[in-house]
Design an enzyme around this catalytic site. Structure first.
Site, PDB file in Angstrom:
ATOM      1  CD1 TRP A  49      -2.352  -1.845   0.198  1.00  0.00           C
ATOM      2  CD2 TRP A  49      -3.023  -1.155   2.212  1.00  0.00           C
ATOM      3  NE1 TRP A  49      -3.470  -2.572   0.527  1.00  0.00           N
ATOM      4  CE2 TRP A  49      -3.908  -2.169   1.757  1.00  0.00           C
ATOM      5  CE3 TRP A  49      -3.253  -0.573   3.452  1.00  0.00           C
ATOM      6  CZ2 TRP A  49      -4.998  -2.613   2.516  1.00  0.00           C
ATOM      7  CZ3 TRP A  49      -4.336  -1.005   4.210  1.00  0.00           C
ATOM      8  CH2 TRP A  49      -5.203  -2.007   3.743  1.00  0.00           C
ATOM      9  CD  GLU A  50       4.664   1.336  -3.319  1.00  0.00           C
ATOM     10  OE1 GLU A  50       5.421   2.266  -3.645  1.00  0.00           O
ATOM     11  OE2 GLU A  50       4.641   0.227  -3.906  1.00  0.00           O
ATOM     12  CB  ALA A  51      -2.297   5.341  -2.423  1.00  0.00           C
TER      13      ALA A  51
END
Length: 400
Positions: free
Chosen positions: A119-121
Protein backbone atom coordinates in the site's frame (compact mmCIF):
# COMPACT_ATOMS: atom_id res chain seq x y z
CA UNK A 1 26.20 -27.83 -13.05
CA UNK A 2 26.96 -30.71 -10.68
CA UNK A 3 28.90 -28.38 -8.37
CA UNK A 4 25.92 -26.02 -8.20
CA UNK A 5 23.51 -28.83 -7.38
CA UNK A 6 25.74 -30.23 -4.64
CA UNK A 7 26.18 -26.79 -3.12
CA UNK A 8 22.44 -26.12 -3.34
CA UNK A 9 21.74 -29.34 -1.41
CA UNK A 10 24.29 -28.36 1.25
CA UNK A 11 22.82 -24.88 1.57
CA UNK A 12 19.24 -26.13 1.84
CA UNK A 13 20.19 -28.23 4.85
CA UNK A 14 22.34 -25.50 6.37
CA UNK A 15 19.71 -22.77 6.03
CA UNK A 16 17.37 -24.74 8.24
CA UNK A 17 19.63 -23.55 11.04
CA UNK A 18 20.95 -20.15 10.02
CA UNK A 19 18.61 -19.04 7.22
CA UNK A 20 19.31 -16.58 4.41
CA UNK A 21 16.37 -16.82 2.02
CA UNK A 22 16.18 -15.01 -1.30
CA UNK A 23 12.67 -14.79 -2.79
CA UNK A 24 11.71 -14.28 -6.44
CA UNK A 25 8.92 -11.68 -6.75
CA UNK A 26 8.95 -11.23 -10.52
CA UNK A 27 6.12 -12.01 -13.02
CA UNK A 28 8.52 -14.09 -15.11
CA UNK A 29 5.69 -16.46 -16.03
CA UNK A 30 5.06 -13.92 -18.80
CA UNK A 31 8.14 -15.37 -20.52
CA UNK A 32 6.60 -18.83 -20.89
CA UNK A 33 5.01 -17.78 -24.18
CA UNK A 34 8.54 -17.38 -25.53
CA UNK A 35 9.52 -20.87 -24.38
CA UNK A 36 11.63 -19.59 -21.47
CA UNK A 37 11.35 -21.36 -18.11
CA UNK A 38 12.83 -19.62 -15.11
CA UNK A 39 12.08 -22.06 -12.28
CA UNK A 40 14.84 -24.60 -13.08
CA UNK A 41 17.40 -21.83 -13.49
CA UNK A 42 16.44 -20.04 -10.28
CA UNK A 43 16.37 -23.25 -8.26
CA UNK A 44 19.96 -23.97 -9.32
CA UNK A 45 20.93 -20.95 -7.24
CA UNK A 46 18.65 -21.75 -4.26
CA UNK A 47 16.35 -18.83 -5.04
CA UNK A 48 12.84 -19.37 -3.66
CA UNK A 49 10.39 -19.25 -6.55
CA UNK A 50 6.70 -20.20 -6.60
CA UNK A 51 5.63 -23.49 -8.16
CA UNK A 52 5.17 -23.24 -11.93
CA UNK A 53 6.57 -19.70 -11.72
CA UNK A 54 3.21 -18.35 -10.54
CA UNK A 55 3.39 -14.73 -9.41
CA UNK A 56 1.32 -15.55 -6.32
CA UNK A 57 1.98 -18.90 -4.76
CA UNK A 58 3.45 -21.13 -2.12
CA UNK A 59 6.69 -19.22 -1.50
CA UNK A 60 5.67 -15.58 -1.86
CA UNK A 61 2.58 -13.47 -2.50
CA UNK A 62 2.38 -9.72 -2.84
CA UNK A 63 -0.95 -7.91 -2.67
CA UNK A 64 -1.01 -4.69 -4.66
CA UNK A 65 -3.49 -1.92 -3.86
CA UNK A 66 -6.24 -3.21 -6.14
CA UNK A 67 -5.80 -6.85 -5.11
CA UNK A 68 -6.63 -6.78 -1.41
CA UNK A 69 -9.95 -5.55 -0.14
CA UNK A 70 -11.27 -2.05 -0.77
CA UNK A 71 -8.23 0.14 -0.27
CA UNK A 72 -9.19 3.83 0.01
CA UNK A 73 -7.03 6.12 -2.10
CA UNK A 74 -7.08 9.13 -4.41
CA UNK A 75 -6.20 8.57 -8.05
CA UNK A 76 -3.94 10.58 -10.33
CA UNK A 77 -6.88 12.72 -11.48
CA UNK A 78 -7.99 13.37 -7.88
CA UNK A 79 -10.73 10.77 -8.18
CA UNK A 80 -11.56 9.11 -4.86
CA UNK A 81 -11.67 5.33 -4.73
CA UNK A 82 -13.36 3.53 -1.83
CA UNK A 83 -13.84 6.84 -0.05
CA UNK A 84 -10.44 8.23 -0.92
CA UNK A 85 -9.16 8.32 2.66
CA UNK A 86 -9.35 5.71 5.44
CA UNK A 87 -11.75 7.90 7.44
CA UNK A 88 -14.36 7.62 4.65
CA UNK A 89 -13.75 3.99 3.70
CA UNK A 90 -15.89 1.00 4.66
CA UNK A 91 -13.51 -1.01 6.84
CA UNK A 92 -15.99 -3.83 7.46
CA UNK A 93 -16.59 -4.34 3.73
CA UNK A 94 -12.85 -4.05 3.12
CA UNK A 95 -12.06 -6.84 5.56
CA UNK A 96 -14.78 -9.07 4.13
CA UNK A 97 -13.38 -8.68 0.62
CA UNK A 98 -9.80 -9.02 1.90
CA UNK A 99 -10.68 -12.40 3.39
CA UNK A 100 -11.95 -13.54 -0.02
CA UNK A 101 -8.81 -12.23 -1.71
CA UNK A 102 -6.44 -13.90 0.75
CA UNK A 103 -8.21 -17.26 0.51
CA UNK A 104 -8.16 -17.02 -3.30
CA UNK A 105 -4.47 -16.13 -3.62
CA UNK A 106 -3.12 -18.35 -0.82
CA UNK A 107 -5.13 -21.56 -1.16
CA UNK A 108 -3.37 -23.62 1.49
CA UNK A 109 -4.50 -22.69 5.01
CA UNK A 110 -1.23 -23.99 6.45
CA UNK A 111 0.94 -22.23 3.86
CA UNK A 112 4.28 -20.91 4.97
CA UNK A 113 6.15 -18.34 2.91
CA UNK A 114 6.29 -14.56 2.75
CA UNK A 115 3.17 -12.40 2.26
CA UNK A 116 3.51 -8.71 1.50
CA UNK A 117 0.89 -5.96 1.52
CA UNK A 118 1.91 -3.18 -0.86
CA UNK A 119 0.00 0.00 0.00
CA UNK A 120 1.86 3.07 -1.23
CA UNK A 121 -0.84 5.64 -2.08
CA UNK A 122 -0.68 7.27 1.37
CA UNK A 123 1.37 7.06 4.54
CA UNK A 124 -0.01 6.41 8.03
CA UNK A 125 2.18 9.09 9.64
CA UNK A 126 0.45 12.41 8.99
CA UNK A 127 3.48 14.58 8.29
CA UNK A 128 5.01 12.00 5.93
CA UNK A 129 2.27 12.80 3.41
CA UNK A 130 4.22 15.59 1.73
CA UNK A 131 4.48 16.79 -1.86
CA UNK A 132 1.93 15.00 -4.09
CA UNK A 133 0.51 13.18 -1.06
CA UNK A 134 -0.55 16.42 0.61
CA UNK A 135 -3.92 15.92 -1.07
CA UNK A 136 -4.68 13.36 1.65
CA UNK A 137 -4.10 15.96 4.34
CA UNK A 138 -6.29 18.44 2.46
CA UNK A 139 -9.15 15.95 2.11
CA UNK A 140 -8.87 14.95 5.76
CA UNK A 141 -9.04 18.61 6.84
CA UNK A 142 -12.13 19.16 4.69
CA UNK A 143 -13.87 16.24 6.39
CA UNK A 144 -12.98 17.58 9.83
CA UNK A 145 -14.12 21.08 8.84
CA UNK A 146 -17.53 19.73 7.83
CA UNK A 147 -18.08 18.49 11.36
CA UNK A 148 -16.42 21.51 12.99
CA UNK A 149 -17.45 24.50 10.85
CA UNK A 150 -16.49 27.19 13.38
CA UNK A 151 -13.25 25.65 14.67
CA UNK A 152 -9.96 27.52 14.41
CA UNK A 153 -7.66 26.36 11.63
CA UNK A 154 -5.11 25.06 14.14
CA UNK A 155 -7.82 23.00 15.84
CA UNK A 156 -8.90 21.54 12.51
CA UNK A 157 -5.29 20.66 11.68
CA UNK A 158 -4.80 18.92 15.03
CA UNK A 159 -8.06 16.98 14.76
CA UNK A 160 -7.27 15.98 11.17
CA UNK A 161 -3.81 14.79 12.23
CA UNK A 162 -5.20 12.63 15.04
CA UNK A 163 -8.12 11.21 13.06
CA UNK A 164 -5.87 10.41 10.11
CA UNK A 165 -3.38 8.45 12.16
CA UNK A 166 -6.06 6.63 14.14
CA UNK A 167 -7.98 5.64 11.02
CA UNK A 168 -4.84 4.65 9.10
CA UNK A 169 -3.79 2.50 12.03
CA UNK A 170 -7.18 0.76 12.09
CA UNK A 171 -7.01 -0.07 8.39
CA UNK A 172 -3.43 -1.27 8.31
CA UNK A 173 -3.54 -3.13 11.59
CA UNK A 174 -6.83 -4.93 11.02
CA UNK A 175 -5.77 -5.97 7.50
CA UNK A 176 -2.48 -7.35 8.79
CA UNK A 177 -4.22 -9.16 11.65
CA UNK A 178 -6.69 -10.70 9.20
CA UNK A 179 -3.87 -12.07 7.06
CA UNK A 180 -2.17 -13.56 10.09
CA UNK A 181 -5.45 -15.07 11.27
CA UNK A 182 -6.28 -16.70 7.93
CA UNK A 183 -2.73 -17.84 7.07
CA UNK A 184 -0.99 -18.04 10.47
CA UNK A 185 2.03 -20.03 9.28
CA UNK A 186 3.01 -17.38 6.76
CA UNK A 187 5.21 -14.38 7.50
CA UNK A 188 3.51 -11.00 6.95
CA UNK A 189 4.87 -7.52 6.26
CA UNK A 190 4.04 -4.20 4.63
CA UNK A 191 6.29 -3.28 1.71
CA UNK A 192 8.40 -0.13 2.15
CA UNK A 193 8.10 -0.11 5.94
CA UNK A 194 10.13 1.32 7.46
CA UNK A 195 11.16 4.05 5.06
CA UNK A 196 13.99 6.45 5.77
CA UNK A 197 13.67 9.20 3.12
CA UNK A 198 17.47 9.52 3.29
CA UNK A 199 18.11 10.98 -0.13
CA UNK A 200 21.11 13.19 0.56
CA UNK A 201 24.24 13.38 2.66
CA UNK A 202 28.00 13.50 2.65
CA UNK A 203 28.80 10.92 5.32
CA UNK A 204 27.54 7.63 6.65
CA UNK A 205 25.95 9.52 9.56
CA UNK A 206 24.12 11.96 7.29
CA UNK A 207 22.57 9.05 5.38
CA UNK A 208 21.06 7.64 8.57
CA UNK A 209 17.37 8.36 9.11
CA UNK A 210 16.89 11.85 10.50
CA UNK A 211 15.62 12.31 14.04
CA UNK A 212 12.24 13.47 12.70
CA UNK A 213 11.87 10.35 10.57
CA UNK A 214 12.89 8.07 13.44
CA UNK A 215 10.32 9.71 15.70
CA UNK A 216 7.67 9.20 13.04
CA UNK A 217 8.64 5.56 12.64
CA UNK A 218 8.49 5.18 16.41
CA UNK A 219 4.81 6.17 16.24
CA UNK A 220 4.34 3.03 14.13
CA UNK A 221 5.19 0.85 17.11
CA UNK A 222 1.80 -0.82 16.69
CA UNK A 223 2.87 -1.93 13.20
CA UNK A 224 6.26 -3.29 14.26
CA UNK A 225 4.67 -5.22 17.14
CA UNK A 226 2.14 -6.91 14.84
CA UNK A 227 4.37 -7.54 11.81
CA UNK A 228 6.16 -10.87 11.61
CA UNK A 229 8.56 -9.37 9.07
CA UNK A 230 9.68 -5.95 7.90
CA UNK A 231 10.24 -5.33 4.19
CA UNK A 232 12.01 -2.05 3.43
CA UNK A 233 13.16 -1.09 -0.04
CA UNK A 234 16.79 -0.55 -1.05
CA UNK A 235 16.20 -0.32 -4.80
CA UNK A 236 18.94 1.10 -7.00
CA UNK A 237 17.54 3.84 -9.24
CA UNK A 238 19.02 5.46 -12.31
CA UNK A 239 19.50 8.80 -10.57
CA UNK A 240 21.63 7.17 -7.90
CA UNK A 241 23.99 5.76 -10.50
CA UNK A 242 24.48 9.18 -12.08
CA UNK A 243 24.31 11.45 -9.02
CA UNK A 244 25.77 9.33 -6.19
CA UNK A 245 29.26 7.96 -5.84
CA UNK A 246 29.53 4.28 -4.96
CA UNK A 247 30.29 5.32 -1.39
CA UNK A 248 27.07 7.35 -1.18
CA UNK A 249 25.07 4.43 -2.55
CA UNK A 250 26.57 2.22 0.17
CA UNK A 251 25.63 4.79 2.83
CA UNK A 252 22.11 5.16 1.41
CA UNK A 253 21.55 1.41 1.59
CA UNK A 254 23.05 1.21 5.05
CA UNK A 255 20.80 3.95 6.41
CA UNK A 256 17.66 2.12 5.32
CA UNK A 257 18.84 -1.25 6.57
CA UNK A 258 19.87 0.19 9.93
CA UNK A 259 16.39 1.65 10.41
CA UNK A 260 14.83 -1.74 9.68
CA UNK A 261 17.07 -3.28 12.33
CA UNK A 262 16.12 -0.55 14.78
CA UNK A 263 12.34 -0.93 14.53
CA UNK A 264 11.98 -4.68 13.95
CA UNK A 265 10.87 -6.84 16.85
CA UNK A 266 13.47 -9.41 18.01
CA UNK A 267 11.65 -12.34 16.38
CA UNK A 268 10.56 -10.48 13.24
CA UNK A 269 12.32 -11.38 10.03
CA UNK A 270 13.87 -8.73 7.81
CA UNK A 271 13.54 -9.14 4.04
CA UNK A 272 14.60 -5.98 2.17
CA UNK A 273 13.37 -5.56 -1.40
CA UNK A 274 16.05 -5.25 -4.09
CA UNK A 275 15.80 -4.82 -7.85
CA UNK A 276 17.63 -6.26 -10.84
CA UNK A 277 16.14 -3.88 -13.42
CA UNK A 278 16.40 -0.10 -13.29
CA UNK A 279 14.07 0.26 -16.27
CA UNK A 280 13.14 -2.11 -19.09
CA UNK A 281 16.35 -2.99 -20.88
CA UNK A 282 18.64 -1.48 -18.22
CA UNK A 283 19.90 -3.90 -15.57
CA UNK A 284 21.41 -3.11 -12.19
CA UNK A 285 25.21 -3.13 -12.68
CA UNK A 286 26.89 -6.33 -11.55
CA UNK A 287 28.90 -4.75 -8.74
CA UNK A 288 25.75 -3.07 -7.40
CA UNK A 289 23.71 -6.27 -7.30
CA UNK A 290 26.48 -8.12 -5.45
CA UNK A 291 26.74 -5.23 -3.01
CA UNK A 292 23.01 -5.07 -2.27
CA UNK A 293 22.76 -8.74 -1.32
CA UNK A 294 26.02 -8.64 0.62
CA UNK A 295 25.06 -5.54 2.63
CA UNK A 296 21.84 -7.23 3.70
CA UNK A 297 23.66 -10.40 4.70
CA UNK A 298 26.43 -8.58 6.58
CA UNK A 299 23.85 -7.18 9.00
CA UNK A 300 22.58 -10.64 9.90
CA UNK A 301 19.25 -10.20 8.14
CA UNK A 302 17.06 -13.11 7.10
CA UNK A 303 17.25 -12.68 3.36
CA UNK A 304 16.03 -10.53 0.48
CA UNK A 305 13.21 -10.21 -2.04
CA UNK A 306 14.13 -9.72 -5.69
CA UNK A 307 11.41 -7.69 -7.41
CA UNK A 308 10.78 -6.88 -11.04
CA UNK A 309 7.93 -5.20 -12.90
CA UNK A 310 5.81 -6.74 -15.62
CA UNK A 311 7.41 -4.26 -18.03
CA UNK A 312 10.84 -5.73 -17.28
CA UNK A 313 9.64 -9.05 -18.73
CA UNK A 314 7.34 -7.52 -21.31
CA UNK A 315 9.06 -8.73 -24.46
CA UNK A 316 11.07 -11.67 -25.76
CA UNK A 317 14.25 -9.59 -25.68
CA UNK A 318 13.68 -8.52 -22.09
CA UNK A 319 13.00 -12.10 -21.02
CA UNK A 320 16.19 -13.29 -22.71
CA UNK A 321 18.11 -10.45 -21.11
CA UNK A 322 16.85 -11.45 -17.67
CA UNK A 323 17.68 -15.11 -18.19
CA UNK A 324 21.25 -14.16 -19.11
CA UNK A 325 21.48 -11.78 -16.15
CA UNK A 326 20.42 -14.56 -13.77
CA UNK A 327 23.06 -16.91 -15.16
CA UNK A 328 25.83 -14.29 -15.23
CA UNK A 329 25.12 -12.05 -12.22
CA UNK A 330 22.05 -12.61 -10.07
CA UNK A 331 22.40 -16.35 -9.58
CA UNK A 332 26.15 -16.50 -8.87
CA UNK A 333 25.92 -13.51 -6.50
CA UNK A 334 23.05 -15.05 -4.56
CA UNK A 335 24.69 -18.45 -4.31
CA UNK A 336 28.11 -17.11 -3.30
CA UNK A 337 26.71 -14.92 -0.56
CA UNK A 338 24.37 -17.62 0.74
CA UNK A 339 27.35 -19.97 0.87
CA UNK A 340 29.48 -17.41 2.70
CA UNK A 341 26.71 -16.73 5.21
CA UNK A 342 26.62 -20.46 5.94
CA UNK A 343 30.40 -20.74 6.09
CA UNK A 344 30.75 -17.78 8.45
CA UNK A 345 28.05 -19.28 10.64
CA UNK A 346 30.02 -22.49 10.85
CA UNK A 347 33.36 -20.76 11.50
CA UNK A 348 32.21 -18.13 13.99
CA UNK A 349 28.73 -18.94 15.28
CA UNK A 350 28.89 -22.67 16.04
CA UNK A 351 26.44 -23.15 13.16
CA UNK A 352 23.74 -21.57 15.32
CA UNK A 353 23.55 -18.03 14.03
CA UNK A 354 24.51 -15.47 11.40
CA UNK A 355 27.62 -13.30 11.43
CA UNK A 356 27.34 -9.56 12.01
CA UNK A 357 30.00 -6.85 12.25
CA UNK A 358 28.58 -4.35 14.80
CA UNK A 359 31.66 -2.07 14.79
CA UNK A 360 31.58 -1.70 11.01
CA UNK A 361 31.27 2.10 11.06
CA UNK A 362 32.87 2.39 7.61
CA UNK A 363 30.33 -0.05 6.09
CA UNK A 364 32.88 -2.39 4.53
CA UNK A 365 31.97 -5.74 6.15
CA UNK A 366 29.75 -6.66 3.20
CA UNK A 367 32.93 -7.13 1.16
CA UNK A 368 33.82 -10.17 3.29
CA UNK A 369 30.73 -11.96 1.98
CA UNK A 370 31.62 -11.59 -1.69
CA UNK A 371 35.01 -13.24 -1.24
CA UNK A 372 35.71 -16.66 -2.72
CA UNK A 373 35.33 -19.85 -0.72
CA UNK A 374 38.86 -20.02 0.69
CA UNK A 375 38.45 -16.79 2.68
CA UNK A 376 38.72 -17.17 6.48
CA UNK A 377 36.61 -14.84 8.59
CA UNK A 378 38.31 -12.88 11.40
CA UNK A 379 36.35 -13.75 14.54
CA UNK A 380 37.58 -10.73 16.48
CA UNK A 381 35.24 -8.40 14.56
CA UNK A 382 32.21 -10.70 14.56
CA UNK A 383 29.21 -10.98 16.84
CA UNK A 384 26.65 -13.64 16.01
CA UNK A 385 22.91 -13.22 15.70
CA UNK A 386 21.83 -16.49 17.27
CA UNK A 387 18.93 -18.74 16.38
CA UNK A 388 16.31 -19.18 19.07
CA UNK A 389 17.58 -21.27 21.96
CA UNK A 390 21.19 -20.07 21.89
CA UNK A 391 23.06 -17.01 23.11
CA UNK A 392 26.57 -15.65 23.59
CA UNK A 393 28.83 -13.76 21.24
CA UNK A 394 29.38 -16.89 19.17
CA UNK A 395 26.10 -18.68 20.03
CA UNK A 396 28.09 -21.08 22.16
CA UNK A 397 25.61 -21.26 25.03
CA UNK A 398 22.09 -22.61 25.31
CA UNK A 399 19.58 -20.05 26.49
CA UNK A 400 18.80 -20.55 30.16
Amino acid sequence: MQTILVLTTFLSAWFLAVGFDVFWNVPSQQCKKYGMKFVPLLEQYSILVNKEDNFKGDKITIFYESQLGLYPHIGANDESFNGGIPQLGDLKAHLEKSAVDIRRDILDKSATGLRIIDWEAWRPIWEFNWSSLRKYQDKMKKVVRQFNPTAHESTVAKLAHNEWENSSKSWMLSTLQLGKQLRPNSVWCYYLFPDCYNYDGNSVQEFQCSEAIRKGNDRLKWLWEESTAVCPSIYIKEGQLTNYTLQKRIWFTNGRLQEALRVAQPKARIYPYINYSIKPGMMVPEVEFWRLIAQIASLGMDGAVIWGSSASVGSKNHCAQLMKYIADVLGPATLRIKENVARCSKQACSGRGRCTWPKDTSVIAWKFLVEKEDYDFYLGDIECKCVEGYEGRYCEQKTK
